[in-house]
Design a protein around this motif. Structure first.
Motif, PDB file in Angstrom:
ATOM      1  N   CYS B  45       0.835  -1.206   0.000  1.00 41.20           N
ATOM      2  CA  CYS B  45       0.000   0.000   0.000  1.00 41.20           C
ATOM      3  C   CYS B  45       0.866   1.251   0.000  1.00 41.20           C
ATOM      4  O   CYS B  45       1.216   1.771   1.062  1.00 41.20           O
ATOM      5  CB  CYS B  45      -0.917  -0.026   1.229  1.00 41.20           C
ATOM      6  SG  CYS B  45      -2.045   1.369   1.297  1.00 41.20           S
ATOM      7  N   PRO B  46       1.244   1.746  -1.185  1.00 38.55           N
ATOM      8  CA  PRO B  46       2.050   2.975  -1.220  1.00 38.55           C
ATOM      9  C   PRO B  46       1.231   4.189  -0.785  1.00 38.55           C
ATOM     10  O   PRO B  46       0.035   4.273  -1.068  1.00 38.55           O
ATOM     11  CB  PRO B  46       2.455   3.085  -2.692  1.00 38.55           C
ATOM     12  CG  PRO B  46       1.435   2.308  -3.447  1.00 38.55           C
ATOM     13  CD  PRO B  46       0.939   1.239  -2.525  1.00 38.55           C
ATOM     14  N   LYS B  47       1.882   5.105  -0.091  1.00 40.16           N
ATOM     15  CA  LYS B  47       1.197   6.320   0.395  1.00 40.16           C
ATOM     16  C   LYS B  47       1.453   7.512  -0.522  1.00 40.16           C
ATOM     17  O   LYS B  47       0.655   8.430  -0.587  1.00 40.16           O
ATOM     18  CB  LYS B  47       1.665   6.670   1.813  1.00 40.16           C
ATOM     19  CG  LYS B  47       1.488   5.544   2.825  1.00 40.16           C
ATOM     20  CD  LYS B  47       0.046   5.414   3.222  1.00 40.16           C
ATOM     21  CE  LYS B  47      -0.111   4.334   4.286  1.00 40.16           C
ATOM     22  NZ  LYS B  47      -1.320   3.552   4.101  1.00 40.16           N
ATOM     23  N   GLU B  48       2.612   7.512  -1.168  1.00 41.91           N
ATOM     24  CA  GLU B  48       2.917   8.637  -2.046  1.00 41.91           C
ATOM     25  C   GLU B  48       3.760   8.175  -3.230  1.00 41.91           C
ATOM     26  O   GLU B  48       4.403   7.112  -3.171  1.00 41.91           O
ATOM     27  CB  GLU B  48       3.615   9.774  -1.294  1.00 41.91           C
ATOM     28  CG  GLU B  48       4.640   9.341  -0.312  1.00 41.91           C
ATOM     29  CD  GLU B  48       5.107  10.479   0.593  1.00 41.91           C
ATOM     30  OE1 GLU B  48       6.239  10.378   1.078  1.00 41.91           O
ATOM     31  OE2 GLU B  48       4.366  11.476   0.789  1.00 41.91           O
ATOM     32  N   ALA B  49       3.697   8.964  -4.279  1.00 39.27           N
ATOM     33  CA  ALA B  49       4.429   8.626  -5.505  1.00 39.27           C
ATOM     34  C   ALA B  49       5.021   9.900  -6.097  1.00 39.27           C
ATOM     35  O   ALA B  49       4.420  10.973  -6.008  1.00 39.27           O
ATOM     36  CB  ALA B  49       3.478   7.992  -6.518  1.00 39.27           C
TER      37      ALA B  49
END
Lengths: 438, 181
Positions: B45-49
């Protein structure tokens, strides 16, 4: 006889072509939406043989293999094995052709082994695949058991569309040995390529599926086995699984109620079954569910509709739950919920409701094998429908065959496709007749 | 003859209406410009990109960290009006990927997870690290628990082995920032 005018014939042909086009368009849209979904494959991991008499001091080779319900692409396997270190010692682990050991941790009484395909990242697996040969040395006379720990074992498979990797391990089975004096010849339980209930104890019993219906203070666990057998469900708030419920009879299908649970808690459970001799145990993966609460809400967000089992001699049970948008169960729908069946030889007993679970028994009074679609509505709202196969000769077939053909598509979709094909066949016949009349 | 034509016309309209209805039923819903990350394994679950957008002339028009909603949706509204043509996206432990941006549509980018070393490449070094950590409990920020399911096992090893390749470089040739490696 009055001849058909060319004008009328052309109109008929045009109409038929239009109808066929529409059917094909609708059919392809349905297929696109419903049918072509990647099905995940389940694997049952065990040693072969699972039961044998082994001579003391002589090397004992056990083959680690897995039975899958379809061929697949394997990306790796890990297995954690426990055994009595005073009765056995592990000499070696030899991976099968096409596989290589990625890691092995050995200590007395336990071994953790990981293997991956040699060279390529994935390897084709058939429905029965051999991963390695474990060579043990028996150290003392008496019984010995080799257990596969399902919580530390996994089979990595790649989905057919190559987009994901998942754990296909569905169940494990332990091996029971009897170590005899060194002069004794090894007695190995013979294995047939065609499974039957008489040899189902030797690595062939399988947990086909396990499912659960979570309630406020209880849960129903639905189990389907490959062959008739007794089932135990161990459960608890932690993975130590302190509670236990056992089936009262031997069957391919079991619906067991776990009672005395606390609301809004995560529970873990594991299904276990024994073979017909009671000598070998099959353990399912540890699964979890969350108990729910009863809602005062009147708006249904989603329904769950399940008919169990999907194949029965004369009786099935319908389980329905309705949840609000917070996932809690609605317990006020008994007056508006109704069930119906697609055939007249079916008797639907009144729905009852306990703790938000609506259930009804459906009895089949026919004498022939028939598929019956059972559906439920809540007022004008469709709740769900499921096809069930009633087969009055089912018990006799269980006793002679043991092999069950499992459809990977739902019976509803198959029935729809068959209907569309039948319609196409009728229209083609009409066209043929028309062409001949001209 | 006239009646025949009329019947044909009515049938044609009916078929067109049906085809239109089917296309409408199977269409993608109208959405704002978004980028959806797909192929996320397990509970990853990535929070930012980090997004680097370039225009037709390959000029960088946006170079910024964006929030990832619900583990997969990157709001790309900030790209609207910038004449962005291509977008290169980098998420920590994921190979950087590139896509041609379509405005007012849901853009999808299939990601490849498994860059344990953070060099924007999945290779033998990543595999070696995951192998050495197999069966060990993941620490709080473990890059080796590829699918973020709380254990380092053969599934993580398989993901690294399957995902072996090199990620996209930044359009301006600069190195990716430390916090997205």
């Amino acid at each position: 006889m009055k001849a058909r005018t060319p004008l009328r014939s052309e109109r008929l042909v045009f109409t038929i072509v239009v109808i066929i086009t529409v059917i094909l368009l609708v059919g392809s849209a349905i297929l696109q939406r419903i049918v072509f979904k990647a099905e995940s494959v389940n694997g049952a991991l065990h040693f072969t043989p699972t039961t044998l008499v082994a001579p003391l001091g002589k090397p004992l080779s056990l083959v680690l293999q897995s039975d899958f319900d379809a061929s697949s692409l394997g990306a790796g396997i890990q297995v954690s094995i426990d055994y009595d270190p005073t009765a056995l010692s592990l000499d070696s682990v030899k991976p099968s052709s096409g596989w290589t050991t990625a890691k092995i941790d050995k200590s007395p009484g336990t071994v953790f082994w990981v293997a991956v395909p040699s060279g390529a990242a994935v390897s084709s697996l058939s429905t029965r695949s051999v991963f390695a040969t474990f060579v043990f040395r028996p150290l003392k006379n008496g019984p010995a058991e080799i257990k596969i720990d399902p919580t530390r074992s996994a089979i990595a498979l790649m989905t057919s569309d190559a987009t994901a990797v998942y754990n296909a391990l569905n169940s494990v089975q332990n091996s029971v040995l009897t170590i005899a004096p060194s002069g004794a010849s090894p007695i190995v339980a013979s294995e047939s390529t065609e499974p039957t209930p008489t040899n189902s104890g030797f690595g062939l019993q399988r947990l086909v599926s396990t499912d659960e219906i979570a309630l406020p203070q209880a849960a129903i666990v639905l189990v389907k086995l490959q062959f008739s057998g007794r089932v135990v469900v161990n459960f608890g708030l932690t993975s130590s699984l302190s509670g236990s419920v056992e089936s009262s009879s031997s069957s391919m299908y079991h619906a067991l109620k776990l009672s005395g649970l606390e609301s809004a808690k995560t529970y873990y459970y594991q299904v276990a079954t024994t073979d017909s001799q009671g000598s070998s145990k099959l353990l399912g993966a540890v699964k979890s569910f969350q108990t729910v609460a009863i809602s005062r809400n009147l708006n249904v967000d989603q329904y769950s509709f399940q008919v169990f089992p999907a194949t029965a001699r004369d009786q099935v049970k319908v389980y329905i739950t309705a949840k609000d948008d917070e996932g809690n169960l609605l317990g006020n729908l008994q007056k508006t919920l109704s069930l119906k069946a697609s055939r007249g030889e079916v008797k639907i007993l009144p729905l009852s409701e306990v703790d938000g679970l609506y259930q009804a028994t459906v009895e089949y009074t026919g004498t022939n094998r028939h598929a019956v679609v059972i559906s439920a509505t809540n007022g004008n709202q469709e709740v769900g429908s499921q096809a069930v196969i009633f087969d009055p000769d089912l018990i006799a077939k269980e006793a002679t065959s043991g092999n069950q053909f499992i459809l990977s598509l739902s019976e509803n979709v198959v029935a729809t496709l068959i209907g569309l094909l039948a319609l196409l066949a009728v229209l083609t016949a009409l066209l043929w007749k028309l062409a001949r009349s001209r | 003859m006239k009646g025949n034509r009329l019947t044909g016309a009515v049938l044609l309209v009916a078929v067109l209406a049906l085809v239109g209805g089917i296309l409408f039923w199977t269409r993608d819903d109208d959405v704002a410009t978004t980028v959806e990350l797909t192929n996320l394994p397990g509970q990853f679950c990535p929070k930012e990109a980090w997004i680097v957008a370039t225009d037709n002339d390959n000029r960088v028009v946006l170079d910024a960290m964006q929030q990832v909603n619900a583990c997969r949706f990157i709001a790309a509204d900030s790209l609207v009006g910038l004449e962005a043509q291509t977008v290169t996206i980098k998420v920590a432990r994921v190979l950087a990927g590139k896509l041609a941006l379509r405005v007012d549509e849901a853009n999808r980018l299939a990601i490849t997870v498994g860059d344990v070393t953070g060099d924007n490449s999945i290779d033998g070094r990543d595999e070696k690290i995951v192998r050495s950590r197999l069966a060990l409990p993941p620490d709080s920020n473990s890059a080796t628990d590829i699918n973020a399911d709380g254990r380092i096992d053969v599934i993580d090893l398989a993901l690294v082995r399957i995902g072996k390749k090199v990620g996209e470089t930044r359009p301006d040739g600069q190195p990716w920032a430390e916090n997205v490696l």
